[in-house]
Motif scaffolding. Structure first.
Motif, mmCIF file in Angstrom:
data_model
loop_
_atom_site.group_PDB
_atom_site.id
_atom_site.type_symbol
_atom_site.label_atom_id
_atom_site.label_comp_id
_atom_site.label_asym_id
_atom_site.label_seq_id
_atom_site.Cartn_x
_atom_site.Cartn_y
_atom_site.Cartn_z
ATOM 1 N N LYS A 1 47.499 41.433 38.150
ATOM 2 C CA LYS A 1 48.255 40.211 37.908
ATOM 3 C C LYS A 1 47.351 38.984 38.014
ATOM 4 O O LYS A 1 46.352 38.985 38.731
ATOM 5 C CB LYS A 1 49.400 40.086 38.914
ATOM 6 C CG LYS A 1 50.484 41.122 38.694
ATOM 7 C CD LYS A 1 51.684 40.860 39.572
ATOM 8 C CE LYS A 1 51.514 41.535 40.901
ATOM 9 N NZ LYS A 1 52.650 41.389 41.786
ATOM 10 N N ARG A 2 47.756 37.945 37.316
ATOM 11 C CA ARG A 2 47.028 36.676 37.309
ATOM 12 C C ARG A 2 46.871 36.125 38.734
ATOM 13 O O ARG A 2 45.791 35.678 39.117
ATOM 14 C CB ARG A 2 47.770 35.683 36.431
ATOM 15 C CG ARG A 2 47.156 34.318 36.401
ATOM 16 C CD ARG A 2 48.010 33.336 35.586
ATOM 17 N NE ARG A 2 47.192 32.230 35.191
ATOM 18 C CZ ARG A 2 46.396 32.217 34.122
ATOM 19 N NH1 ARG A 2 46.348 33.255 33.329
ATOM 20 N NH2 ARG A 2 45.665 31.181 33.843
ATOM 21 N N LEU A 3 47.953 36.143 39.518
ATOM 22 C CA LEU A 3 47.885 35.616 40.885
ATOM 23 C C LEU A 3 46.871 36.371 41.732
ATOM 24 O O LEU A 3 46.160 35.775 42.542
ATOM 25 C CB LEU A 3 49.259 35.672 41.550
ATOM 26 C CG LEU A 3 50.255 34.597 41.128
ATOM 27 C CD1 LEU A 3 51.618 34.877 41.737
ATOM 28 C CD2 LEU A 3 49.766 33.227 41.520
ATOM 29 N N GLU A 4 46.801 37.677 41.555
ATOM 30 C CA GLU A 4 45.826 38.469 42.310
ATOM 31 C C GLU A 4 44.404 38.081 41.923
ATOM 32 O O GLU A 4 43.533 37.943 42.785
ATOM 33 C CB GLU A 4 46.072 39.955 42.072
ATOM 34 C CG GLU A 4 47.393 40.431 42.649
ATOM 35 C CD GLU A 4 47.823 41.797 42.175
ATOM 36 O OE1 GLU A 4 48.736 42.367 42.805
ATOM 37 O OE2 GLU A 4 47.272 42.307 41.180
ATOM 38 N N LEU A 5 44.175 37.877 40.624
ATOM 39 C CA LEU A 5 42.847 37.450 40.172
ATOM 40 C C LEU A 5 42.484 36.091 40.762
ATOM 41 O O LEU A 5 41.343 35.884 41.203
ATOM 42 C CB LEU A 5 42.797 37.389 38.645
ATOM 43 C CG LEU A 5 42.846 38.731 37.922
ATOM 44 C CD1 LEU A 5 43.056 38.523 36.431
ATOM 45 C CD2 LEU A 5 41.571 39.522 38.178
ATOM 46 N N CYS A 6 43.443 35.183 40.780
ATOM 47 C CA CYS A 6 43.183 33.856 41.343
ATOM 48 C C CYS A 6 42.826 33.946 42.825
ATOM 49 O O CYS A 6 41.901 33.276 43.293
ATOM 50 C CB CYS A 6 44.403 32.957 41.151
ATOM 51 S SG CYS A 6 44.720 32.533 39.425
ATOM 52 N N MET A 7 43.549 34.777 43.547
ATOM 53 C CA MET A 7 43.255 34.934 44.975
ATOM 54 C C MET A 7 41.890 35.589 45.190
ATOM 55 O O MET A 7 41.161 35.230 46.115
ATOM 56 C CB MET A 7 44.354 35.752 45.662
ATOM 57 C CG MET A 7 45.715 35.069 45.668
ATOM 58 S SD MET A 7 45.694 33.371 46.284
ATOM 59 C CE MET A 7 45.278 33.641 47.998
ATOM 60 N N LEU A 8 41.513 36.518 44.317
ATOM 61 C CA LEU A 8 40.197 37.136 44.428
ATOM 62 C C LEU A 8 39.094 36.106 44.198
ATOM 63 O O LEU A 8 38.067 36.109 44.892
ATOM 64 C CB LEU A 8 40.047 38.282 43.420
ATOM 65 C CG LEU A 8 40.870 39.529 43.712
ATOM 66 C CD1 LEU A 8 40.782 40.503 42.542
ATOM 67 C CD2 LEU A 8 40.404 40.184 45.000
#
Length: 175
Positions: A44-51
């Motif tokens: 998910k986009r949010l997971e990528l942002c958090m990474l």
């Protein structure tokens, strides 16, 4: 279709997030150098942002299989309902896309992808696809060919009644 690799370049990933609004991405890998890329799962986009907010997990590219020397982030650190600081993320994405250092840094997405993500074959029934979406409450569904290569993504917007009927009429109308 915008796909990500298991080992993704930081600058490319930042550019993709800055230039699209997609909520999730299929992740692919090449099992052997002479093989095609095959579907591995989604992220998910949010997971990528958090990474991307955790620079300590970025690494230089290696040719061997043991890519990650740092332990993966814990589940709680990357699963969020919304971004804690959008302006910080915008600043980070801008830095990652413009600073040449990030062209040589990579992130190993393998520990973070959803390997049990649903996918359907390219010629899967539209009716059954709709049922899967409704029953499972999906946001996106990866479409693969017979060799498990990503050929598309279906979103909830694609299955909304009016646009779907319009597209079906165009396809089924006599030429």
């Amino acid at each position: 279709v915008r796909v990500l690799n298991l080992k993704e370049n930081i600058a490319s990933l930042a550019w993709l997030l800055a230039s699209t609004s997609h909520g999730g991405f299929p992740v692919v890998c090449r099992p052997k150098p002479d093989h095609a890329e095959v579907f591995q799962g989604t992220i998910k986009r949010l997971e990528l942002c958090m990474l991307l907010e955790n620079e300590h997990i970025f690494e230089p590219e290696t040719n061997d299989e043991s890519f990650s020397s740092s332990p993966p982030l814990c589940y709680e650190k990357i699963t969020v309902e919304k971004l804690p600081n959008l302006s910080r993320l915008t600043t980070l994405l801008n830095r990652y896309t413009t600073d040449p250092r990030y062209q040589q840094l990579f992130i190993n997405l393998e520990p973070y992808i959803n390997k049990s993500a649903m996918s359907v074959q390219a010629h899967f029934s539209l009716q059954r696809t709709y049922i899967i979406f409704r029953t499972l409450g999906l946001r996106h569904l990866t479409v693969v060919d017979l060799q498990n290569r990503v050929v598309g993504v279906i979103t909830r917007k694609d299955l909304m009644p009016f646009p779907l009927e319009k597209r079906l009429r165009l396809l089924l109308a006599p030429q």
